[in-house]
Write an enzyme that holds these catalytic residues in place. Sequence first.
Site, PDB file in Angstrom:
ATOM      1  N   ASP A   1       0.784  -1.216   0.429  1.00 23.21           N
ATOM      2  CA  ASP A   1       0.442  -0.012   0.314  1.00 23.21           C
ATOM      3  C   ASP A   1       0.664   1.186   0.179  1.00 23.21           C
ATOM      4  O   ASP A   1       0.018   2.373  -0.385  1.00 23.21           O
ATOM      5  CB  ASP A   1      -0.868   0.218   1.016  1.00 23.21           C
ATOM      6  CG  ASP A   1      -2.029  -0.343   1.365  1.00 23.21           C
ATOM      7  OD1 ASP A   1      -2.547  -0.304  -0.702  1.00 23.21           O
ATOM      8  OD2 ASP A   1      -2.703  -0.892   1.929  1.00 23.21           O
TER       9      ASP A   1
HETATM   10  C1  GLC Z   1      -0.798   2.588   5.903  1.00 28.21           C
HETATM   11  C2  GLC Z   1      -0.053   1.368   6.505  1.00 28.21           C
HETATM   12  C3  GLC Z   1       0.112  -0.061   5.531  1.00 28.21           C
HETATM   13  C4  GLC Z   1      -1.291   0.103   5.524  1.00 28.21           C
HETATM   14  C5  GLC Z   1      -2.390   1.216   4.849  1.00 28.21           C
HETATM   15  C6  GLC Z   1      -3.250   0.933   4.776  1.00 28.21           C
HETATM   16  O1  GLC Z   1      -0.677   3.208   4.964  1.00 28.21           O
HETATM   17  O2  GLC Z   1       1.498   2.106   7.058  1.00 28.21           O
HETATM   18  O3  GLC Z   1       0.407  -0.408   6.357  1.00 28.21           O
HETATM   19  O4  GLC Z   1      -1.777  -0.816   4.492  1.00 28.21           O
HETATM   20  O5  GLC Z   1      -2.054   2.107   5.639  1.00 28.21           O
HETATM   21  O6  GLC Z   1      -4.921   1.783   4.810  1.00 28.21           O
HETATM   22  C1  GLC Z   2      -1.908  -3.714   5.458  1.00 25.36           C
HETATM   23  C2  GLC Z   2      -3.008  -3.587   4.822  1.00 25.36           C
HETATM   24  C3  GLC Z   2      -2.606  -4.754   3.533  1.00 25.36           C
HETATM   25  C4  GLC Z   2      -1.345  -4.766   2.710  1.00 25.36           C
HETATM   26  C5  GLC Z   2      -0.225  -3.940   3.140  1.00 25.36           C
HETATM   27  C6  GLC Z   2       1.119  -3.413   3.279  1.00 25.36           C
HETATM   28  O1  GLC Z   2      -1.486  -4.942   5.990  1.00 25.36           O
HETATM   29  O2  GLC Z   2      -3.453  -4.028   5.355  1.00 25.36           O
HETATM   30  O3  GLC Z   2      -3.548  -5.040   2.638  1.00 25.36           O
HETATM   31  O4  GLC Z   2      -1.338  -5.509   1.528  1.00 25.36           O
HETATM   32  O5  GLC Z   2      -0.469  -3.584   4.443  1.00 25.36           O
HETATM   33  O6  GLC Z   2       1.005  -2.227   2.751  1.00 25.36           O
END
Ligand code: GLC
Ligand code: GLC
Length: 834
Positions: A487
């Site tokens: 993400d």
């Molecule tokens: C933030 C977190 C990340 C997550 C994302 C989703 O960026 O660091 O881990 O997946 O939020 O909202």
């Molecule tokens: C968080 C989010 C997931 C994403 C991951 C890596 O766990 O829930 O959707 O893939 O972060 O960013």
Amino acid sequence: MKFGYFDDAQREYVITRPDTPLPWINYLGCEAYFGLISNTAGGYSFYKDARLRRLTRYRYNNSPLDMGGRYLYIRDNNTGKYWSPTWMPTRVNLDEYECRHGQGYTSIASKFNGIKSSTRYFVPLGESLEIWQVTLTNESGSNVDLSLFSAIEFCLWDANDDATNFQRNYSIGQVEVVDEVIYHKTEYRERRDHFAYFACSEKLAGFDTIREDFLGAYRGWNEPAVVENGESCNSFANGWQPIGSHHVKVQLKAGEQRQIIFILGYQENPKDDKFDPPGSQIINKKSAKKALEKYLQPVNANKAFDELRDYWTMLLGKLQVTTPDEHTNRMVNIWNAYQCMVTFNMSRSASYFESGIGRGMGFRDSNQDLLGFVHMIPERARERILDLSATQLKNGGAFHQYQPLTKRGNNDVGSGFNDDPAWLVLGVSAYIKETGDWSILDELVQYENEPETETPLYEHLQRSIQYTLERLGPNNLPLIGRADWNDCLNLNCFSETPGQSFQTTTNKEGKVAESVFIAGLFVLACQEMEGLAEHYSESRQSTVETTFDLQPSAFYSNAASEMETTIWKAGWDGDWFRRAYDDFGHVLGSKENTEGQIFIEPQGICIMAGLGLDAAPSSGSGNAVKALDAVAEYLATPHGIMLQQPAFSQYYLHLGEISSYPPGYKENAGIFCHTNPWIMIAESLVGRGDQAFDYYTRINPSAREEISELHKCEPYVYAQMIAGKDAATHGEAKNSWLSGTAAWNYVAITQSILGIQPTLDGLEINPVIPSTWDGFSATRIYRGVTYHIRVTNPKHICKGVEKVIVNGKQIEGSLIRVDADAVTSEVNVEITMG
Ligand code: GLC
Ligand code: GLC
């Protein structure tokens, strides 16, 4: 250092001191009514949606930690001394303390001044209420005169509004108190058809519903004035902060025991039957009363508890293993499976680290979560698949999340995460492999929840694949969009404004930045589609119209092999798979970079998709091993495998959130545990069982129990992240419970390492285990058949099946076809490795 121990026979983790490094929590409820509960009774409850139907308040980010909960106070009326039998919130030092977290329940027991107390919290199956069963035993040797006070703080339903909109909220709170029951009915007079109730099995000596009357001006929950004085105010809340507190007098002779039950529940009424008498403003309490009559009786509460235990015995019984490693056994048999269920229920919405306000059910997250629990309750996986796909966009894309209460795509978190659609294919395929229920592909499902847009689910899958094919970049790799699985790899964001969301901001056209990860995922998804397409075109009911041309399975094998060629051309760096190309067309995850030279995700996903495994040199033979050796050299630490190296030492505008984290945390070179099982699976695919199991053990929470003071999070569940080697706190975990880590570790250990893998045609058993193991055994219920599996490893190898005997008959290969003659309701499988 440990703060408790595993009681595997009871399937419980027992916490033996209350001051754990963080609140060590558990979940109550597994259907519609849920609660979080810590080892000192902190936490909150909600109905279906932690944001929109919050029953009780909880204060995140507070000091002291873990404020708000299911509180009890015991007061010795002779001395005026009072304490909390769950330690918090008074923090009076208890003579004895023990918290037992089990599946869907928590019991907290303690002793103070000779008064024993034990409180069991749980949600009966099929009900929207939680029971607190309090047992008090007088072991003091003399008669005692006690007061027991309960206390919860009501949330005014919408947790976000409740925490922000004070100008309105301080004027709307309403309650009723009738027959030992406190009813919370804020907004019931207008558009809400639901209320909460908080009941007690005993005659009350008093009650309170005004927080400041209960606590006293400027006091905290640790020293409520009412408890100090031993007298309730019998207050009725009008506005401000409604609470629920009962006061029960308990006289106990020496040696005497008493059980007192509290019930907190949620009830909806039909719109036209809200008030009793009709036309009044008084809640119609009929349905709530029925539940109360039942569960305020200890025999019924006990029966409901036994049913809950049996339910979990049944669910966990779908797969039980006995291996030489106790950490493996307890995680597979109890805790990892349990965490998979919780993760599936909550997605990423409510934990100690997720406020219940920010996030709904994730599209990619839910599809991955179901990999870990589909064998336990396939019907719920089916339901989730249909809910998720109904939010899919017509172009095959996806809303990133949906709200569980409305089941609608949540626009606040946007869409355009270009990996999202492919996960649907993996989720559906896993469901069919488990169940053989091909009918799901013919289910008519809407797009964007719009009526009259229905197509068979199968077409949703086709559109998912099409979505990627229509979004290829300059190297023919898939465009990344907002981000892929990571993400925080936001290559089109270029955000310079503090506080701006990396998840929803896009300042670039998005026509250049590409993802090698999505390329690998796409190959994997195409392989799954091949199997589905073959079957679907044969069995499809001709009555079902499709608006798309049905693609033959060859379409998917071609698409996969073209993408593979592209990956070898643009995605291979010589020693490992590259990660991406940025908006300038520059490579990331390559020796050419100074920071972010190697990333874990493409190594895992590309090898899982079979890249570099084949013997043929044209298909990158040997490259899988090369890439895994690079992972071992550059990314592995004793605490798990880091996401990338070297960490980003500064903020890079063109990379986005990943470089916003300090080095070693989260996506910036943290040990992002979700990705570690991909490497375990990849190691299994190349046959290195010792290495796969070593990685498994490094992040196995049970195996880390001894270092709880460093790890900090619960030793019975996985955390999303463990700080990487660049962090000052290397080895410290965060974001426990709600993480794709749960499902993927479960898949890695059960399907790759133990090798018990559901396929479209039957159960395949192909272990890749540590060479030191003599073997293992397992019981797996699969499509209604119980498989008793015994694997022996006389030659102490990691991989290789010499002989498979099914119900006394040797079979060819290691796939036990569901339609094989030998498959009766009980099947004995003897596997000799060699
Ligand atoms: C933030 C977190 C990340 C997550 C994302 C989703 O960026 O660091 O881990 O997946 O939020 O909202
Ligand atoms: C968080 C989010 C997931 C994403 C991951 C890596 O766990 O829930 O959707 O893939 O972060 O960013």
